[in-house]
Design an enzyme around this catalytic site. Structure first.
Site, PDB file in Angstrom:
ATOM      1  N   ALA A 106       0.848  -1.140   0.015  1.00 27.76           N
ATOM      2  CA  ALA A 106       0.070  -0.003   0.014  1.00 27.76           C
ATOM      3  C   ALA A 106       0.795   1.278   0.015  1.00 27.76           C
ATOM      4  O   ALA A 106       0.214   2.284  -0.395  1.00 27.76           O
ATOM      5  CB  ALA A 106      -0.878  -0.159   1.114  1.00 27.76           C
ATOM      6  N   ALA A 107       1.879   1.277   0.481  1.00 29.72           N
ATOM      7  CA  ALA A 107       2.888   2.396   0.593  1.00 29.72           C
ATOM      8  C   ALA A 107       3.161   3.032  -0.897  1.00 29.72           C
ATOM      9  O   ALA A 107       3.437   2.471  -1.842  1.00 29.72           O
ATOM     10  CB  ALA A 107       4.141   2.468   1.360  1.00 29.72           C
ATOM     11  N   PRO A 108       2.916   4.702  -0.665  1.00 34.94           N
ATOM     12  CA  PRO A 108       2.982   5.402   0.243  1.00 34.94           C
ATOM     13  C   PRO A 108       1.218   5.928   0.720  1.00 34.94           C
ATOM     14  O   PRO A 108       1.277   6.606   1.528  1.00 34.94           O
ATOM     15  CB  PRO A 108       3.628   6.725  -0.347  1.00 34.94           C
ATOM     16  N   GLY A 109       0.263   5.244  -0.225  1.00 37.60           N
ATOM     17  CA  GLY A 109      -0.862   5.485   0.310  1.00 37.60           C
ATOM     18  C   GLY A 109      -1.813   6.131  -0.821  1.00 37.60           C
ATOM     19  O   GLY A 109      -2.956   6.234  -0.473  1.00 37.60           O
ATOM     20  N   GLU A 129       2.138  -2.719   4.402  1.00 37.67           N
ATOM     21  CA  GLU A 129       3.462  -2.155   3.877  1.00 37.67           C
ATOM     22  C   GLU A 129       4.416  -3.066   4.663  1.00 37.67           C
ATOM     23  O   GLU A 129       4.671  -2.925   5.791  1.00 37.67           O
ATOM     24  CB  GLU A 129       3.591  -0.752   3.846  1.00 37.67           C
ATOM     25  N   ARG A 134       8.450   2.944   5.254  1.00 34.41           N
ATOM     26  CA  ARG A 134       7.171   3.086   4.178  1.00 34.41           C
ATOM     27  C   ARG A 134       5.977   3.064   5.014  1.00 34.41           C
ATOM     28  O   ARG A 134       4.876   3.712   4.574  1.00 34.41           O
ATOM     29  CB  ARG A 134       7.508   2.388   3.096  1.00 34.41           C
ATOM     30  N   CYS A 227       3.323  -0.759 -12.468  1.00 37.53           N
ATOM     31  CA  CYS A 227       3.619   0.269 -13.396  1.00 37.53           C
ATOM     32  C   CYS A 227       4.803   0.133 -14.429  1.00 37.53           C
ATOM     33  O   CYS A 227       5.792   0.983 -14.325  1.00 37.53           O
ATOM     34  CB  CYS A 227       3.855   1.807 -12.438  1.00 37.53           C
TER      35      CYS A 227
END
Length: 374
Positions: A106-109, A129, A134, A227
């Site tokens: 999940a980081a950074p959110g 995370e 982080r 990504c």
């Protein structure tokens, strides 16, 4: 921009006549966006020049020269600065109020705050995370957003899976990847890239997906995203998963996101060999920087076959802890009445509300928490 030779060669091979258009994006200015927080405000309240992002109802393109990241409303959690393409992933997951959702990486959110906005305070969000530093940033961003139906964890996927067997309605895996889609905005991603790194990421992603399967309830939905442009981490990963876990169906992204805005399906011809289980990779989602205003992303929505189950089947694990009396809340209640205007006279925010049978207070050390019911 000094891009790796192996990366350039592979993209030329994959894209063919489109390769020149793709390469030209590295000469353009990167896109800049923000996502409004429906828990705190509306887009109309934001004092910026905003243009809607087609694939995210709470997302907007913003002007960097207006410096929204330095505005007090940003510190107050009214919005989150986020790259526009990244907003498509949670739209594909489509969380709804009442869902039990896990954001496993999940980081950074960015995606967790978007999920929280869609839940509107109902249901449960578990944001995990693995790296402690982080995880602290993740927690800070979610606190800034004012999310209450939340648990932030700092665990391995294996540990999380052990605590939540067949529990979640929806799981997001924004997988650690080779980051090729971030080359335009992050020089570190370029320096750290290598063909070997793609292989390492692929093996890690397979592990994470395997543990996510253990946590997803029957009829639940899992969205896998990266990504990167590497087929090994994208279409080939989904083909591998469907082969290993035949109790999943690949759902078409067009059922959840608008067409004709630059989004397009994945490519079966990117697979090194045809998968033994035939699936149309057009159902997966590709975001190309030369076809829309945004960076590179990939996502796929997978539904687990079976009938949904009652979450009461899996009771909370109980731990021995120091018992606290009701009087232990006296300090908090005095603080709340003096500084938060929470009192018996205020019907909207009364002490009675905070002490209702549904409220679950727990101490961790000397800190008092209001813990989500689930």
């Amino acid at each position: 921009m000094d891009l790796p030779v192996e990366f350039l060669s592979r993209m030329q091979s994959l894209l063919g006549r489109e390769a020149d258009d793709f390469m030209q994006t590295y000469q353009r200015q990167k896109t800049y966006g923000l996502r409004m927080n429906p828990l705190k405000c509306s887009a109309q309240a934001l004092p910026f020049t905003l243009t809607p992002v087609s694939w995210a109802k709470e997302g907007f393109y913003a002007l960097p020269e207006e410096h929204p990241g330095k505005h007090p409303l940003h510190e107050g959690g009214a919005y989150y600065i986020q790259e526009p393409s990244a907003m498509a992933v949670v739209s594909l997951l489509s969380p709804e109020p009442g869902d039990k959702v896990c954001d496993l990486c999940a980081a950074p959110g960015g995606k967790s705050t978007q999920i929280a906005g869609r839940l509107l305070g109902k249901g449960l969000l578990v944001s995990n995370e693995i790296f402690p530093a982080r995880a602290k940033i993740l927690s800070q961003n979610l606190e800034r957003f004012g999310v209450g139906n939340l648990v932030v964890c700092n665990e391995t996927p294996e540990q999380i899976a052990g605590h939540f067997p067949l529990f979640f309605d929806k799981i997001l895996i924004d997988a650690p990847c080779s980051g090729e889609g971030m080359f335009r905005k992050d020089d570190t991603a370029i320096r750290e890239w290598s063909p070997e790194q793609v292989t390492i990421c692929k093996e890690r992603q397979q592990m994470i997906l395997s543990y996510a399967d253990q946590m997803l309830a029957p009829d639940g939905v899992m969205v896998y995203s990266t990504c990167t442009f590497a087929p090994e981490e994208d279409e080939a990963m989904i083909a591998w998963f469907l082969e290993q876990y035949p109790d999943y169906d690949l759902e078409d992204w067009r059922e959840f996101l608008p067409e004709n805005c630059g989004l397009e399906g994945g490519r079966s011809d990117f697979l090194p060999t045809p998968p033994s289980k035939t699936e149309d990779m057009e159902k997966t989602l590709r975001l190309w920087p030369h076809k829309l205003q945004g960076e590179g992303h990939f996502a796929a929505r997978l539904r687990k076959k079976g009938t949904s189950i009652s979450h009461e089947t899996y009771p909370c694990r109980k731990k021995e802890k120091r018992k606290r009396k009701g009087s232990d809340l006296d300090g908090y209640l005095a603080f709340a009445e003096q500084f938060l205007r929470i009192s018996s006279e205020n019907t909207a925010y009364s002490v009675t509300t905070f002490l209702s049978s549904n409220a679950r207070y727990e101490y961790f050390g000397d800190e008092l928490y209001l813990v989500p019911q689930q």
